[in-house]
Design a protein around this motif. Structure first.
Motif, mmCIF file in Angstrom:
data_model
loop_
_atom_site.group_PDB
_atom_site.id
_atom_site.type_symbol
_atom_site.label_atom_id
_atom_site.label_comp_id
_atom_site.label_asym_id
_atom_site.label_seq_id
_atom_site.Cartn_x
_atom_site.Cartn_y
_atom_site.Cartn_z
ATOM 1 N N GLY A 327 1.185 -1.560 -0.013
ATOM 2 C CA GLY A 327 0.152 -0.071 0.175
ATOM 3 C C GLY A 327 0.555 1.401 0.123
ATOM 4 N N PRO A 328 0.133 2.304 0.509
ATOM 5 C CA PRO A 328 0.895 4.170 -0.128
ATOM 6 C C PRO A 328 1.624 3.634 1.685
ATOM 7 N N ASP A 329 3.109 3.971 1.174
ATOM 8 C CA ASP A 329 4.017 4.171 2.245
ATOM 9 C C ASP A 329 4.879 5.957 2.417
ATOM 10 N N HIS A 330 5.248 5.877 3.554
ATOM 11 C CA HIS A 330 5.423 7.215 4.364
ATOM 12 C C HIS A 330 6.975 6.713 4.632
ATOM 13 N N VAL A 331 8.218 7.032 3.518
ATOM 14 C CA VAL A 331 9.699 6.681 3.525
ATOM 15 C C VAL A 331 9.589 7.515 4.779
ATOM 16 N N LEU A 406 10.611 2.204 11.892
ATOM 17 C CA LEU A 406 10.872 0.796 11.350
ATOM 18 C C LEU A 406 9.286 -0.389 11.063
ATOM 19 N N CYS A 407 9.198 -0.134 12.564
ATOM 20 C CA CYS A 407 7.530 -1.129 12.657
ATOM 21 C C CYS A 407 6.966 -0.584 11.850
ATOM 22 N N THR A 408 6.370 1.419 11.858
ATOM 23 C CA THR A 408 5.821 1.748 11.760
ATOM 24 C C THR A 408 5.340 1.398 9.878
ATOM 25 N N TYR A 409 6.655 2.110 9.658
ATOM 26 C CA TYR A 409 7.091 1.584 7.673
ATOM 27 C C TYR A 409 7.072 0.760 7.667
ATOM 28 N N LEU A 417 3.448 -7.157 8.283
ATOM 29 C CA LEU A 417 5.122 -7.668 7.373
ATOM 30 C C LEU A 417 5.696 -7.961 8.178
ATOM 31 N N PHE A 418 6.107 -7.092 9.852
ATOM 32 C CA PHE A 418 7.328 -6.750 10.825
ATOM 33 C C PHE A 418 6.636 -6.896 12.347
ATOM 34 N N GLY A 419 6.731 -7.224 13.133
ATOM 35 C CA GLY A 419 6.824 -7.940 14.510
ATOM 36 C C GLY A 419 7.564 -8.486 15.394
ATOM 37 N N LEU A 420 6.960 -8.817 16.658
ATOM 38 C CA LEU A 420 7.734 -8.937 17.858
ATOM 39 C C LEU A 420 6.599 -11.068 18.081
ATOM 40 N N ASP A 421 5.408 -10.836 17.178
ATOM 41 C CA ASP A 421 5.189 -12.387 17.714
ATOM 42 C C ASP A 421 4.816 -12.927 16.699
ATOM 43 N N ASP A 422 4.284 -14.534 16.684
ATOM 44 C CA ASP A 422 3.973 -14.960 15.309
ATOM 45 C C ASP A 422 3.382 -14.715 14.488
#
Length: 503
Positions: A327-331, A406-409, A417-422
Protein backbone atom coordinates in the motif's frame (compact mmCIF):
# COMPACT_ATOMS: atom_id res chain seq x y z
CA UNK A 1 52.86 -22.49 2.95
CA UNK A 2 52.76 -26.20 2.17
CA UNK A 3 51.68 -26.58 -1.45
CA UNK A 4 52.63 -29.18 -4.07
CA UNK A 5 53.58 -28.53 -7.69
CA UNK A 6 52.05 -31.35 -9.78
CA UNK A 7 53.31 -31.73 -13.35
CA UNK A 8 51.69 -34.19 -15.77
CA UNK A 9 54.19 -34.93 -18.52
CA UNK A 10 54.48 -37.47 -21.32
CA UNK A 11 57.59 -38.23 -23.37
CA UNK A 12 58.92 -34.68 -23.19
CA UNK A 13 62.12 -34.89 -21.17
CA UNK A 14 63.86 -32.32 -23.38
CA UNK A 15 60.94 -29.87 -23.36
CA UNK A 16 60.57 -30.17 -19.60
CA UNK A 17 64.32 -29.61 -19.07
CA UNK A 18 64.31 -26.44 -21.22
CA UNK A 19 61.08 -24.99 -19.85
CA UNK A 20 59.35 -25.82 -16.56
CA UNK A 21 62.28 -27.62 -14.91
CA UNK A 22 64.56 -24.66 -15.66
CA UNK A 23 61.94 -22.33 -14.16
CA UNK A 24 61.51 -24.41 -11.00
CA UNK A 25 65.25 -24.80 -10.50
CA UNK A 26 65.85 -21.07 -10.89
CA UNK A 27 63.37 -20.28 -8.13
CA UNK A 28 64.27 -23.16 -5.83
CA UNK A 29 60.95 -24.98 -6.14
CA UNK A 30 62.13 -28.46 -7.14
CA UNK A 31 61.49 -29.85 -3.64
CA UNK A 32 57.80 -29.12 -4.05
CA UNK A 33 57.56 -30.79 -7.45
CA UNK A 34 55.94 -34.17 -8.19
CA UNK A 35 56.02 -35.54 -11.74
CA UNK A 36 53.09 -37.64 -12.92
CA UNK A 37 54.53 -40.11 -15.44
CA UNK A 38 52.32 -42.11 -17.75
CA UNK A 39 54.45 -44.97 -19.11
CA UNK A 40 57.38 -47.18 -18.02
CA UNK A 41 59.73 -45.56 -20.54
CA UNK A 42 59.08 -42.15 -18.94
CA UNK A 43 59.84 -43.50 -15.49
CA UNK A 44 63.30 -44.51 -16.73
CA UNK A 45 63.92 -41.37 -18.78
CA UNK A 46 62.74 -38.80 -16.23
CA UNK A 47 64.35 -40.43 -13.19
CA UNK A 48 67.68 -40.56 -15.03
CA UNK A 49 67.39 -36.94 -16.15
CA UNK A 50 65.96 -35.52 -12.90
CA UNK A 51 66.88 -37.86 -10.04
CA UNK A 52 66.10 -35.23 -7.39
CA UNK A 53 62.42 -34.97 -8.40
CA UNK A 54 59.67 -37.11 -6.90
CA UNK A 55 57.33 -38.92 -9.26
CA UNK A 56 54.08 -40.88 -9.29
CA UNK A 57 52.97 -43.33 -11.99
CA UNK A 58 49.65 -42.14 -13.45
CA UNK A 59 47.25 -43.50 -16.09
CA UNK A 60 48.06 -42.60 -19.68
CA UNK A 61 46.19 -39.83 -21.47
CA UNK A 62 46.06 -36.21 -20.37
CA UNK A 63 42.45 -36.30 -19.14
CA UNK A 64 43.01 -39.52 -17.21
CA UNK A 65 46.19 -38.09 -15.73
CA UNK A 66 44.70 -34.84 -14.43
CA UNK A 67 41.74 -36.71 -12.97
CA UNK A 68 44.25 -39.01 -11.27
CA UNK A 69 46.00 -35.94 -9.86
CA UNK A 70 42.66 -34.64 -8.56
CA UNK A 71 42.09 -37.91 -6.70
CA UNK A 72 45.71 -38.31 -5.61
CA UNK A 73 45.75 -35.29 -3.30
CA UNK A 74 43.39 -34.96 -0.32
CA UNK A 75 40.50 -32.51 -0.36
CA UNK A 76 41.67 -29.04 0.58
CA UNK A 77 45.36 -29.63 -0.22
CA UNK A 78 46.87 -26.68 -2.16
CA UNK A 79 48.15 -27.79 -5.56
CA UNK A 80 49.85 -25.84 -8.35
CA UNK A 81 49.22 -27.93 -11.46
CA UNK A 82 51.69 -26.96 -14.18
CA UNK A 83 52.40 -28.06 -17.70
CA UNK A 84 55.90 -29.16 -18.64
CA UNK A 85 56.44 -26.24 -21.06
CA UNK A 86 55.97 -23.10 -18.95
CA UNK A 87 58.76 -20.73 -19.99
CA UNK A 88 58.49 -17.86 -17.56
CA UNK A 89 56.28 -16.00 -15.10
CA UNK A 90 55.93 -12.22 -15.23
CA UNK A 91 54.69 -9.41 -12.99
CA UNK A 92 53.03 -6.20 -14.14
CA UNK A 93 55.00 -3.16 -12.93
CA UNK A 94 54.74 0.57 -13.36
CA UNK A 95 57.44 2.01 -15.61
CA UNK A 96 56.12 5.53 -16.02
CA UNK A 97 58.20 8.37 -17.39
CA UNK A 98 57.77 12.12 -17.38
CA UNK A 99 56.19 11.96 -20.83
CA UNK A 100 54.22 8.77 -20.21
CA UNK A 101 53.45 8.43 -16.48
CA UNK A 102 50.92 5.62 -16.99
CA UNK A 103 53.31 3.31 -18.83
CA UNK A 104 53.39 -0.27 -17.51
CA UNK A 105 55.32 -3.33 -18.59
CA UNK A 106 55.78 -7.02 -17.76
CA UNK A 107 59.03 -8.03 -16.08
CA UNK A 108 60.27 -11.45 -15.02
CA UNK A 109 59.10 -12.06 -11.48
CA UNK A 110 61.66 -11.99 -8.67
CA UNK A 111 59.96 -14.68 -6.60
CA UNK A 112 57.54 -17.25 -8.04
CA UNK A 113 56.94 -18.74 -4.59
CA UNK A 114 55.63 -15.39 -3.30
CA UNK A 115 53.34 -15.12 -6.31
CA UNK A 116 51.87 -18.56 -5.65
CA UNK A 117 51.42 -17.84 -1.93
CA UNK A 118 49.75 -14.51 -2.69
CA UNK A 119 47.21 -16.18 -4.97
CA UNK A 120 46.52 -18.99 -2.50
CA UNK A 121 45.94 -16.45 0.28
CA UNK A 122 43.46 -14.53 -1.89
CA UNK A 123 41.74 -17.79 -2.82
CA UNK A 124 41.35 -18.62 0.86
CA UNK A 125 40.12 -15.11 1.70
CA UNK A 126 37.43 -15.18 -0.98
CA UNK A 127 36.61 -18.90 -0.59
CA UNK A 128 37.67 -19.79 -4.13
CA UNK A 129 39.10 -23.26 -4.58
CA UNK A 130 40.34 -22.51 -8.10
CA UNK A 131 42.79 -19.77 -8.99
CA UNK A 132 45.45 -18.79 -11.47
CA UNK A 133 47.24 -16.03 -13.36
CA UNK A 134 46.36 -13.91 -16.37
CA UNK A 135 46.48 -16.20 -19.44
CA UNK A 136 48.61 -13.99 -21.72
CA UNK A 137 51.58 -11.69 -21.18
CA UNK A 138 50.01 -8.43 -22.39
CA UNK A 139 50.75 -5.47 -20.14
CA UNK A 140 48.03 -3.23 -21.59
CA UNK A 141 45.29 -5.82 -21.16
CA UNK A 142 46.53 -6.79 -17.69
CA UNK A 143 46.60 -3.15 -16.62
CA UNK A 144 43.01 -2.69 -17.79
CA UNK A 145 41.93 -5.31 -15.25
CA UNK A 146 41.64 -5.08 -11.50
CA UNK A 147 44.57 -6.63 -9.66
CA UNK A 148 42.47 -9.74 -9.11
CA UNK A 149 38.93 -10.84 -9.85
CA UNK A 150 36.55 -13.42 -8.46
CA UNK A 151 34.18 -13.54 -11.37
CA UNK A 152 33.67 -16.42 -13.75
CA UNK A 153 37.03 -16.09 -15.50
CA UNK A 154 39.31 -18.29 -17.58
CA UNK A 155 42.12 -20.04 -15.70
CA UNK A 156 44.54 -21.28 -18.35
CA UNK A 157 45.57 -24.91 -17.82
CA UNK A 158 49.40 -24.55 -17.78
CA UNK A 159 49.32 -22.90 -14.32
CA UNK A 160 46.25 -23.94 -12.39
CA UNK A 161 46.09 -23.38 -8.63
CA UNK A 162 43.71 -25.46 -6.54
CA UNK A 163 42.56 -26.11 -3.06
CA UNK A 164 41.83 -29.58 -4.33
CA UNK A 165 38.14 -30.61 -4.33
CA UNK A 166 38.65 -33.82 -6.33
CA UNK A 167 36.34 -32.60 -9.11
CA UNK A 168 36.66 -34.94 -12.09
CA UNK A 169 36.47 -33.72 -15.69
CA UNK A 170 35.29 -35.47 -18.84
CA UNK A 171 36.02 -32.99 -21.67
CA UNK A 172 39.43 -33.98 -23.04
CA UNK A 173 39.77 -30.91 -25.28
CA UNK A 174 38.50 -28.12 -23.01
CA UNK A 175 39.64 -29.30 -19.58
CA UNK A 176 40.59 -25.83 -18.35
CA UNK A 177 37.27 -24.27 -19.34
CA UNK A 178 35.32 -27.16 -17.86
CA UNK A 179 37.28 -26.90 -14.61
CA UNK A 180 36.50 -23.16 -14.45
CA UNK A 181 32.76 -23.73 -14.79
CA UNK A 182 32.62 -26.67 -12.38
CA UNK A 183 34.58 -24.89 -9.66
CA UNK A 184 32.58 -21.71 -10.27
CA UNK A 185 29.34 -23.61 -9.78
CA UNK A 186 30.70 -25.07 -6.58
CA UNK A 187 32.23 -21.93 -5.07
CA UNK A 188 30.54 -19.03 -6.82
CA UNK A 189 33.76 -17.70 -8.29
CA UNK A 190 37.34 -18.33 -9.32
CA UNK A 191 40.30 -16.20 -8.26
CA UNK A 192 42.36 -14.85 -11.14
CA UNK A 193 45.37 -12.71 -10.33
CA UNK A 194 45.45 -10.38 -13.32
CA UNK A 195 48.76 -8.63 -12.62
CA UNK A 196 50.90 -11.73 -13.10
CA UNK A 197 51.08 -13.84 -16.26
CA UNK A 198 53.09 -16.64 -17.85
CA UNK A 199 54.26 -17.81 -21.26
CA UNK A 200 53.73 -21.21 -22.80
CA UNK A 201 52.86 -22.76 -26.17
CA UNK A 202 49.18 -23.37 -26.93
CA UNK A 203 48.31 -26.43 -29.05
CA UNK A 204 51.78 -26.84 -30.62
CA UNK A 205 51.75 -28.24 -34.16
CA UNK A 206 54.87 -30.37 -33.80
CA UNK A 207 53.79 -32.06 -30.60
CA UNK A 208 55.90 -35.11 -29.81
CA UNK A 209 54.40 -36.40 -26.59
CA UNK A 210 52.54 -33.94 -24.42
CA UNK A 211 48.85 -33.34 -24.99
CA UNK A 212 49.05 -33.60 -28.76
CA UNK A 213 47.86 -31.30 -31.52
CA UNK A 214 44.23 -30.69 -32.49
CA UNK A 215 43.24 -29.71 -36.02
CA UNK A 216 41.03 -26.70 -36.75
CA UNK A 217 38.09 -29.04 -37.38
CA UNK A 218 38.62 -30.79 -34.05
CA UNK A 219 38.88 -27.44 -32.30
CA UNK A 220 35.59 -26.20 -33.78
CA UNK A 221 33.79 -29.45 -33.00
CA UNK A 222 34.93 -29.50 -29.37
CA UNK A 223 34.16 -25.79 -28.94
CA UNK A 224 30.60 -26.15 -30.25
CA UNK A 225 29.99 -29.18 -28.04
CA UNK A 226 31.27 -27.32 -24.98
CA UNK A 227 29.15 -24.24 -25.71
CA UNK A 228 26.06 -26.39 -26.11
CA UNK A 229 26.73 -28.19 -22.84
CA UNK A 230 27.59 -25.06 -20.80
CA UNK A 231 25.44 -22.59 -22.70
CA UNK A 232 24.59 -20.64 -19.56
CA UNK A 233 28.27 -19.83 -18.99
CA UNK A 234 29.61 -19.21 -22.51
CA UNK A 235 28.83 -15.96 -24.30
CA UNK A 236 30.43 -16.84 -27.64
CA UNK A 237 33.31 -18.67 -29.31
CA UNK A 238 36.47 -16.91 -30.50
CA UNK A 239 38.37 -18.51 -33.39
CA UNK A 240 41.96 -17.56 -34.19
CA UNK A 241 43.55 -17.64 -37.65
CA UNK A 242 45.17 -21.00 -36.97
CA UNK A 243 41.81 -22.51 -36.03
CA UNK A 244 42.40 -22.50 -32.26
CA UNK A 245 39.29 -21.69 -30.24
CA UNK A 246 38.54 -19.99 -26.96
CA UNK A 247 35.45 -18.68 -25.20
CA UNK A 248 34.15 -15.46 -23.76
CA UNK A 249 32.74 -16.64 -20.45
CA UNK A 250 29.66 -15.10 -18.86
CA UNK A 251 27.19 -16.30 -16.24
CA UNK A 252 23.74 -15.95 -17.79
CA UNK A 253 21.90 -17.40 -14.78
CA UNK A 254 22.04 -14.22 -12.68
CA UNK A 255 18.67 -12.47 -12.35
CA UNK A 256 18.40 -8.83 -11.27
CA UNK A 257 15.46 -7.52 -9.18
CA UNK A 258 14.60 -3.93 -8.31
CA UNK A 259 14.00 -3.76 -4.54
CA UNK A 260 13.99 0.03 -4.06
CA UNK A 261 10.99 0.35 -1.72
CA UNK A 262 9.67 -2.86 -3.30
CA UNK A 263 9.71 -5.81 -0.88
CA UNK A 264 10.88 -9.02 -2.57
CA UNK A 265 10.26 -12.47 -1.06
CA UNK A 266 12.62 -15.35 -1.90
CA UNK A 267 14.19 -18.39 -0.27
CA UNK A 268 17.44 -16.92 1.01
CA UNK A 269 18.45 -20.23 2.60
CA UNK A 270 18.69 -22.02 -0.77
CA UNK A 271 19.10 -19.28 -3.39
CA UNK A 272 22.50 -17.65 -3.68
CA UNK A 273 22.10 -13.88 -3.57
CA UNK A 274 23.92 -10.60 -3.20
CA UNK A 275 23.34 -6.94 -3.96
CA UNK A 276 24.61 -5.17 -7.06
CA UNK A 277 26.95 -2.18 -6.55
CA UNK A 278 25.22 1.13 -5.87
CA UNK A 279 25.89 4.85 -5.70
CA UNK A 280 24.54 6.96 -2.85
CA UNK A 281 23.36 5.91 0.59
CA UNK A 282 21.55 2.59 0.58
CA UNK A 283 19.84 0.90 3.49
CA UNK A 284 18.94 -2.73 2.83
CA UNK A 285 16.22 -4.03 5.15
CA UNK A 286 16.20 -7.82 5.35
CA UNK A 287 13.30 -9.49 7.18
CA UNK A 288 13.53 -13.14 8.21
CA UNK A 289 12.62 -15.73 10.81
CA UNK A 290 14.84 -17.83 13.05
CA UNK A 291 14.29 -21.37 14.28
CA UNK A 292 14.06 -20.87 18.04
CA UNK A 293 13.86 -24.56 18.94
CA UNK A 294 16.60 -26.09 21.04
CA UNK A 295 19.11 -28.14 19.08
CA UNK A 296 18.00 -31.44 20.63
CA UNK A 297 14.39 -30.84 19.59
CA UNK A 298 15.04 -29.86 15.97
CA UNK A 299 14.01 -32.22 13.20
CA UNK A 300 16.39 -32.76 10.26
CA UNK A 301 16.58 -29.86 7.87
CA UNK A 302 14.78 -30.61 4.61
CA UNK A 303 16.05 -29.33 1.27
CA UNK A 304 14.08 -29.09 -1.90
CA UNK A 305 15.00 -31.53 -4.64
CA UNK A 306 13.35 -29.70 -7.55
CA UNK A 307 15.61 -27.12 -9.26
CA UNK A 308 14.64 -23.48 -9.30
CA UNK A 309 13.35 -21.99 -12.54
CA UNK A 310 15.90 -19.86 -14.36
CA UNK A 311 13.72 -16.96 -15.53
CA UNK A 312 11.68 -14.36 -13.66
CA UNK A 313 8.26 -15.31 -15.04
CA UNK A 314 8.63 -18.96 -14.06
CA UNK A 315 9.96 -18.05 -10.60
CA UNK A 316 6.94 -15.81 -10.12
CA UNK A 317 4.54 -18.55 -11.21
CA UNK A 318 6.09 -21.07 -8.81
CA UNK A 319 6.05 -18.49 -6.02
CA UNK A 320 9.79 -18.88 -5.38
CA UNK A 321 10.50 -15.19 -6.03
CA UNK A 322 7.80 -12.51 -5.87
CA UNK A 323 7.29 -8.86 -5.01
CA UNK A 324 4.83 -8.30 -2.19
CA UNK A 325 1.77 -6.16 -3.00
CA UNK A 326 2.08 -3.00 -0.95
CA UNK A 327 0.00 0.00 0.00
CA UNK A 328 1.05 3.66 0.30
CA UNK A 329 4.20 4.25 2.29
CA UNK A 330 5.70 7.24 4.06
CA UNK A 331 9.41 6.56 4.00
CA UNK A 332 10.76 10.01 4.96
CA UNK A 333 10.43 9.62 8.76
CA UNK A 334 12.26 6.29 8.53
CA UNK A 335 15.04 7.80 6.40
CA UNK A 336 15.53 10.60 8.92
CA UNK A 337 15.80 8.06 11.73
CA UNK A 338 18.25 5.93 9.71
CA UNK A 339 20.45 8.91 8.83
CA UNK A 340 20.59 9.93 12.50
CA UNK A 341 21.71 6.46 13.65
CA UNK A 342 25.28 5.17 13.98
CA UNK A 343 25.68 1.73 12.48
CA UNK A 344 28.47 -0.69 13.45
CA UNK A 345 30.49 -3.20 11.41
CA UNK A 346 28.85 -6.60 11.10
CA UNK A 347 30.45 -9.36 13.13
CA UNK A 348 29.88 -13.10 13.09
CA UNK A 349 30.84 -13.62 16.71
CA UNK A 350 32.90 -11.22 18.76
CA UNK A 351 34.77 -8.07 17.69
CA UNK A 352 37.66 -9.87 15.97
CA UNK A 353 35.73 -11.90 13.40
CA UNK A 354 34.23 -9.89 10.50
CA UNK A 355 31.42 -11.57 8.62
CA UNK A 356 32.87 -13.25 5.52
CA UNK A 357 29.87 -12.52 3.31
CA UNK A 358 30.85 -8.85 2.94
CA UNK A 359 33.28 -7.58 0.32
CA UNK A 360 34.47 -4.82 2.66
CA UNK A 361 33.63 -5.99 6.16
CA UNK A 362 34.96 -2.89 7.95
CA UNK A 363 32.80 -0.47 5.94
CA UNK A 364 29.74 -2.72 5.76
CA UNK A 365 27.68 -1.65 8.77
CA UNK A 366 24.41 -2.97 10.14
CA UNK A 367 21.95 -3.13 13.06
CA UNK A 368 19.59 -5.97 13.94
CA UNK A 369 16.13 -5.71 15.47
CA UNK A 370 13.17 -7.85 16.51
CA UNK A 371 13.58 -11.29 18.03
CA UNK A 372 16.95 -12.99 18.37
CA UNK A 373 18.44 -16.29 19.49
CA UNK A 374 18.97 -16.00 23.23
CA UNK A 375 22.27 -17.29 24.64
CA UNK A 376 20.82 -18.28 27.99
CA UNK A 377 20.59 -21.96 28.88
CA UNK A 378 17.44 -24.04 28.55
CA UNK A 379 17.04 -23.96 32.34
CA UNK A 380 17.41 -20.17 32.50
CA UNK A 381 14.83 -19.75 29.73
CA UNK A 382 12.44 -22.13 31.51
CA UNK A 383 12.71 -20.06 34.71
CA UNK A 384 11.55 -17.06 32.67
CA UNK A 385 8.65 -19.07 31.27
CA UNK A 386 10.10 -19.24 27.77
CA UNK A 387 10.11 -22.74 26.18
CA UNK A 388 12.69 -22.06 23.45
CA UNK A 389 15.63 -19.81 22.54
CA UNK A 390 13.45 -16.80 21.77
CA UNK A 391 14.90 -13.51 22.99
CA UNK A 392 14.30 -9.81 22.43
CA UNK A 393 17.03 -7.90 20.60
CA UNK A 394 18.65 -5.25 22.80
CA UNK A 395 18.67 -2.81 19.87
CA UNK A 396 14.88 -2.56 20.12
CA UNK A 397 15.35 -0.36 23.19
CA UNK A 398 18.81 1.06 22.51
CA UNK A 399 17.52 2.48 19.21
CA UNK A 400 13.85 2.72 20.15
CA UNK A 401 13.07 5.61 17.81
CA UNK A 402 14.52 3.78 14.78
CA UNK A 403 12.80 0.53 15.83
CA UNK A 404 9.47 2.35 16.07
CA UNK A 405 9.92 3.93 12.64
CA UNK A 406 10.84 0.56 11.12
CA UNK A 407 7.70 -1.07 12.54
CA UNK A 408 5.54 1.83 11.39
CA UNK A 409 6.96 1.96 7.87
CA UNK A 410 6.97 -1.79 7.26
CA UNK A 411 3.45 -2.36 8.53
CA UNK A 412 2.15 0.62 6.55
CA UNK A 413 3.81 -0.89 3.51
CA UNK A 414 2.07 -4.20 4.19
CA UNK A 415 0.00 -4.80 7.33
CA UNK A 416 1.37 -7.63 9.49
CA UNK A 417 4.78 -7.61 7.81
CA UNK A 418 6.99 -7.26 10.90
CA UNK A 419 6.54 -7.61 14.64
CA UNK A 420 7.57 -9.48 17.77
CA UNK A 421 5.19 -12.43 17.77
CA UNK A 422 4.11 -15.18 15.41
CA UNK A 423 1.08 -13.25 14.14
CA UNK A 424 3.50 -11.29 11.93
CA UNK A 425 5.09 -12.61 8.74
CA UNK A 426 8.60 -11.86 10.04
CA UNK A 427 9.94 -11.41 13.56
CA UNK A 428 13.60 -10.49 12.90
CA UNK A 429 15.35 -8.03 10.63
CA UNK A 430 18.66 -6.39 9.90
CA UNK A 431 19.35 -3.01 8.35
CA UNK A 432 22.62 -2.98 6.38
CA UNK A 433 24.04 0.41 5.44
CA UNK A 434 26.04 0.59 2.19
CA UNK A 435 27.01 -3.08 2.47
CA UNK A 436 28.29 -4.94 -0.58
CA UNK A 437 27.94 -8.69 -0.20
CA UNK A 438 29.37 -11.68 -1.97
CA UNK A 439 27.03 -14.36 -3.20
CA UNK A 440 25.95 -16.25 -0.10
CA UNK A 441 23.19 -18.24 1.58
CA UNK A 442 21.41 -17.39 4.83
CA UNK A 443 21.64 -21.04 5.81
CA UNK A 444 20.74 -20.53 9.48
CA UNK A 445 17.45 -18.74 8.82
CA UNK A 446 14.06 -20.41 8.58
CA UNK A 447 11.90 -20.22 5.46
CA UNK A 448 11.66 -17.30 3.07
CA UNK A 449 13.17 -13.87 3.59
CA UNK A 450 11.96 -10.46 2.44
CA UNK A 451 14.32 -7.70 1.32
CA UNK A 452 13.85 -4.10 0.27
CA UNK A 453 16.05 -1.04 -0.07
CA UNK A 454 15.44 2.53 1.01
CA UNK A 455 17.48 5.68 0.65
CA UNK A 456 18.79 8.04 -2.02
CA UNK A 457 20.76 5.67 -4.24
CA UNK A 458 20.95 4.17 -7.70
CA UNK A 459 21.77 0.55 -8.53
CA UNK A 460 21.86 -1.82 -5.58
CA UNK A 461 19.47 -4.38 -7.10
CA UNK A 462 19.20 -7.87 -5.66
CA UNK A 463 21.04 -10.46 -7.74
CA UNK A 464 19.90 -14.09 -7.61
CA UNK A 465 22.16 -16.78 -9.04
CA UNK A 466 19.90 -19.65 -10.08
CA UNK A 467 22.73 -21.60 -11.72
CA UNK A 468 24.77 -21.80 -8.53
CA UNK A 469 21.65 -22.54 -6.48
CA UNK A 470 20.62 -25.45 -8.71
CA UNK A 471 24.15 -26.83 -8.82
CA UNK A 472 24.12 -26.90 -5.02
CA UNK A 473 20.72 -28.61 -4.92
CA UNK A 474 22.03 -31.23 -7.33
CA UNK A 475 25.02 -31.88 -5.07
CA UNK A 476 22.81 -32.10 -1.99
CA UNK A 477 20.44 -34.52 -3.70
CA UNK A 478 23.44 -36.66 -4.60
CA UNK A 479 24.80 -36.53 -1.02
CA UNK A 480 21.55 -36.69 0.94
CA UNK A 481 19.32 -38.75 -1.34
CA UNK A 482 15.97 -37.96 -2.88
CA UNK A 483 14.41 -36.96 0.45
CA UNK A 484 16.84 -34.07 0.87
CA UNK A 485 16.87 -34.21 4.69
CA UNK A 486 19.99 -33.56 6.72
CA UNK A 487 20.77 -32.79 10.34
CA UNK A 488 21.88 -29.32 11.39
CA UNK A 489 25.39 -30.46 12.29
CA UNK A 490 26.23 -31.74 8.80
CA UNK A 491 28.52 -29.57 6.73
CA UNK A 492 26.55 -30.37 3.58
CA UNK A 493 24.19 -27.50 4.33
CA UNK A 494 27.06 -25.08 3.71
CA UNK A 495 28.37 -26.88 0.62
CA UNK A 496 29.36 -24.38 -2.03
CA UNK A 497 29.53 -21.21 0.05
CA UNK A 498 30.07 -18.49 -2.46
CA UNK A 499 32.19 -15.44 -3.03
CA UNK A 500 32.15 -11.99 -4.52
CA UNK A 501 31.44 -11.69 -8.21
CA UNK A 502 32.59 -8.33 -9.46
CA UNK A 503 30.34 -6.56 -11.88
Amino acid sequence: MDYTIAIPTYKRVCVFRRKTYKLLKRYGLCERCVLFLQCPEDVVAYTEAFPELKYVVAPSGFLNCINFIAQHFPVGHPVVQMHDDVSQIYDLVSAGTATNPDYVKCVITDDVHSTFVRVFELMKKYKCNLGGLYPTRNARHMNDKKQYSTTLAFIHEPITMLYNQQILLDDANKTDYQRCVEYYLRDGGVLRYNHSAFTTVYNPVNADGGIGHRSAEEEQKSALAFKQRYHNYVSHILTKKNGATSFVMKDKTILKYDIHERPLVFDSTQMFHKNAPHKGTRYAIVLFNKDFRWADTKSPRVYRTEPFATDKNSLLQTGDVRHLPTGPDHVQPLLEALDATTFRPDRCSGPAKPHTKYVDAENSTFLSFGLTLCRKSKEQQAMRGIPDRRGVNIHNTQHIHLFTQLCTYLNQLRPGLFGLDDTFLYTSLIVAKNALCRFHLDSLNKGNACILGVGDYTGGELLLNTGMSNARLERLTHVLGVGGAQCEECGACDDGQAVEKEE
